[in-house]
Write a protein that holds these residues in place. Structure first.
Motif, PDB file in Angstrom:
ATOM      1  N   MET A 227       0.702  -1.242  -0.306  1.00  0.00           N
ATOM      2  CA  MET A 227      -0.277   0.052   0.342  1.00  0.00           C
ATOM      3  C   MET A 227       1.283   1.063   0.048  1.00  0.00           C
ATOM      4  N   GLU A 228      -0.058   2.257  -0.970  1.00  0.00           N
ATOM      5  CA  GLU A 228       1.274   3.185  -0.631  1.00  0.00           C
ATOM      6  C   GLU A 228       0.141   4.698   0.627  1.00  0.00           C
ATOM      7  N   SER A 229       1.746   4.510   1.293  1.00  0.00           N
ATOM      8  CA  SER A 229       1.767   5.837   2.469  1.00  0.00           C
ATOM      9  C   SER A 229       1.374   6.979   2.316  1.00  0.00           C
ATOM     10  N   HIS A 230       1.871   7.087   1.103  1.00  0.00           N
ATOM     11  CA  HIS A 230       1.316   9.235   1.076  1.00  0.00           C
ATOM     12  C   HIS A 230       1.192   9.331   0.408  1.00  0.00           C
ATOM     13  N   HIS A 231       0.992  10.326  -0.390  1.00  0.00           N
ATOM     14  CA  HIS A 231       0.869  10.383  -1.746  1.00  0.00           C
ATOM     15  C   HIS A 231       2.171  10.821  -2.975  1.00  0.00           C
ATOM     16  N   LEU A 232       1.998  10.140  -3.895  1.00  0.00           N
ATOM     17  CA  LEU A 232       3.111   9.820  -4.966  1.00  0.00           C
ATOM     18  C   LEU A 232       2.907  11.222  -6.299  1.00  0.00           C
ATOM     19  N   ARG A 233       3.428  11.823  -6.201  1.00  0.00           N
ATOM     20  CA  ARG A 233       3.330  13.380  -7.259  1.00  0.00           C
ATOM     21  C   ARG A 233       4.476  12.058  -8.474  1.00  0.00           C
ATOM     22  N   LEU A 234       3.002  12.516  -9.880  1.00  0.00           N
ATOM     23  CA  LEU A 234       3.549  11.781 -11.282  1.00  0.00           C
ATOM     24  C   LEU A 234       5.199  11.981 -11.188  1.00  0.00           C
ATOM     25  N   THR A 235       5.329  10.730 -12.027  1.00  0.00           N
ATOM     26  CA  THR A 235       6.597  10.992 -12.744  1.00  0.00           C
ATOM     27  C   THR A 235       6.404  11.309 -14.513  1.00  0.00           C
ATOM     28  N   ALA A 236       7.235  11.145 -14.887  1.00  0.00           N
ATOM     29  CA  ALA A 236       7.309  11.892 -16.396  1.00  0.00           C
ATOM     30  C   ALA A 236       6.897  10.667 -17.235  1.00  0.00           C
ATOM     31  N   SER A 237       7.187   9.545 -16.780  1.00  0.00           N
ATOM     32  CA  SER A 237       6.363   8.604 -18.042  1.00  0.00           C
ATOM     33  C   SER A 237       4.720   8.700 -17.017  1.00  0.00           C
ATOM     34  N   GLU A 238       4.523   8.394 -16.238  1.00  0.00           N
ATOM     35  CA  GLU A 238       3.412   8.526 -15.698  1.00  0.00           C
ATOM     36  C   GLU A 238       2.229   9.853 -16.465  1.00  0.00           C
ATOM     37  N   ILE A 239       2.710  11.185 -16.205  1.00  0.00           N
ATOM     38  CA  ILE A 239       2.318  12.258 -17.527  1.00  0.00           C
ATOM     39  C   ILE A 239       2.592  11.828 -18.646  1.00  0.00           C
TER      40      ILE A 239
ATOM     41  N   ARG B 173       2.157  21.304 -27.361  1.00  0.00           N
ATOM     42  CA  ARG B 173       3.291  20.519 -27.030  1.00  0.00           C
ATOM     43  C   ARG B 173       2.791  20.224 -26.164  1.00  0.00           C
ATOM     44  N   PRO B 174       3.559  18.570 -25.500  1.00  0.00           N
ATOM     45  CA  PRO B 174       3.183  17.541 -24.953  1.00  0.00           C
ATOM     46  C   PRO B 174       3.793  17.693 -23.563  1.00  0.00           C
ATOM     47  N   PRO B 175       3.781  17.254 -22.285  1.00  0.00           N
ATOM     48  CA  PRO B 175       4.020  17.949 -21.608  1.00  0.00           C
ATOM     49  C   PRO B 175       5.446  17.618 -21.315  1.00  0.00           C
ATOM     50  N   HIS B 176       5.942  18.115 -20.893  1.00  0.00           N
ATOM     51  CA  HIS B 176       8.040  18.553 -20.975  1.00  0.00           C
ATOM     52  C   HIS B 176       8.654  18.800 -19.835  1.00  0.00           C
ATOM     53  N   ALA B 177      10.645  18.879 -19.770  1.00  0.00           N
ATOM     54  CA  ALA B 177      11.325  18.823 -18.333  1.00  0.00           C
ATOM     55  C   ALA B 177      11.378  20.618 -18.612  1.00  0.00           C
ATOM     56  N   VAL B 178      11.916  20.953 -17.207  1.00  0.00           N
ATOM     57  CA  VAL B 178      11.666  22.497 -17.549  1.00  0.00           C
ATOM     58  C   VAL B 178      13.138  22.604 -17.795  1.00  0.00           C
TER      59      VAL B 178
END
Length: 332
Positions: free
Chosen positions: A1-13, A320-325
């Motif tokens: 189980m995930e114990s805390h909220h996980l941010r989405l990674t680049a691959s998931e986004i 434009r797709p999601p991208h790095a800063v």
């Protein structure tokens, strides 16, 4: 189980974003198909495909809103006119759905290993299982209607046979060995993809509003015909049947059911899938001449895809797709 909220990674986004944009296109396409289909069995498959696309959009929308991530524009009712005349005969809608499900299974299987959050993994596993079910339904109907084009038959092996001569790898000079089962499979699969692409650009070239889009579709038709001839040659050399084109499935109309933006995106998606298929074929063929031929064809599709991207950018149709800063830009 995930114990805390996980941010989405680049691959998931990236996976979710692509999923949303693609399925928003399919919603438009299948609403149009359903407005014109006459065959009841085929209509059932199209309803299934539309339902899956809408479900995927709902899931991605929920996740992005929870994460406060902007939804892509994708495709909307502005990109389809369901009242436009019928563009394809009913049988083509099965071929289209079969090829799209094959591509979707490859995409989802590629994305799944790069997902980490439970909900994202579950979403893409659900996409795979539901798409497999749709693929199975389409295949059964095509078989029952005598529309399924099978790969050629080859003799069963009676015993294990080890490769002993270097000519197994050769291809340009001297006697050529017969095609392996996987080489036959890849030629057959890539011919089917080219037939689909050729049929779509033929239809889109008839109804596109913009001259440079019509010109691009004509170029795509020439390219599909060229690649079809080359790959059919290898099968015929070994006295194996090559499947026939589907151009006759396009009806005579010039009234567009889709926006030029949607049609360009569909062709762009097909080009990307084609390059991936050619890459797989290169890896699956020990014969040097076949690998070299595929490499050349891959380059031609790559150039065609680049020209298509330039058109999308020119007309401001490419999101434009999601991208790095860009840290360098921030530091100015």
């Amino acid at each position: 189980m995930e114990s805390h909220h996980l941010r989405l990674t680049a691959s998931e986004i990236g996976g979710l974003w692509t999923n949303y944009v693609s399925d928003s296109m399919f919603v438009c396409v299948y609403k149009y198909f359903l407005a014109h289909v006459e065959d009841h069995e085929i209509k059932t498959v199209l309803e299934h495909a539309l339902d899956l696309a809408q479900q995927h959009i709902e899931v991605v929308t929920k996740i992005f809103k929870e994460e406060e991530h902007a939804l892509p524009e994708g495709f909307t009712e502005k990109d389809v006119d369901i009242k436009a005349p019928k563009l394809f005969i009913d049988e083509f809608l099965l071929f289209y759905t079969k090829q799209m499900t094959k591509g979707a299974l490859v995409t989802y299987s590629t994305l799944l290993p790069h997902t980490f959050r439970n909900d994202i993994r579950e979403h893409f596993m659900s996409c795979i299982s539901s798409t497999m079910e749709l693929f199975n339904d389409v295949t059964k109907i095509m078989l029952s209607k005598g529309l399924q084009v099978r790969t050629p038959y080859i003799p069963y092996l009676k015993e294990v046979d080890m490769v002993e001569k270097q000519r197994f790898l050769a291809g340009w000079i001297g006697e050529q060995r017969p095609l392996t089962a996987m080489e036959i499979t890849n030629f057959h699969a890539n011919l089917q993809t080219n037939f689909l692409g050729g049929t779509l650009v033929t239809a889109f070239g008839q109804v596109a509003r913009t001259e440079d889009v019509r010109r691009y579709m004509r170029e795509g038709k020439k390219l599909a015909n060229k690649h079809t001839e080359i790959m059919s040659k290898y099968l015929k050399h070994d006295d194996l049947p090559a499947p026939t084109p589907w151009d006759a499935y396009v009806l005579v109309t010039k009234e567009p059911p889709f926006s030029d933006k949607l049609m360009m995106f569909q062709v762009s998606m097909m080009s990307a899938a084609g390059m991936g298929n050619y890459g797989t074929a290169i890896a699956g063929s020990p014969r040097r001449d076949i690998a070299a031929e595929y490499s050349k064809l891959l380059g031609e599709v790559g150039l065609f895809a680049e020209n298509g991207a330039s058109l999308l950018i020119k007309h401001k149709w490419m999101e434009r797709p999601p991208h790095a800063v860009d840290r360098n830009e921030l530091m100015k």
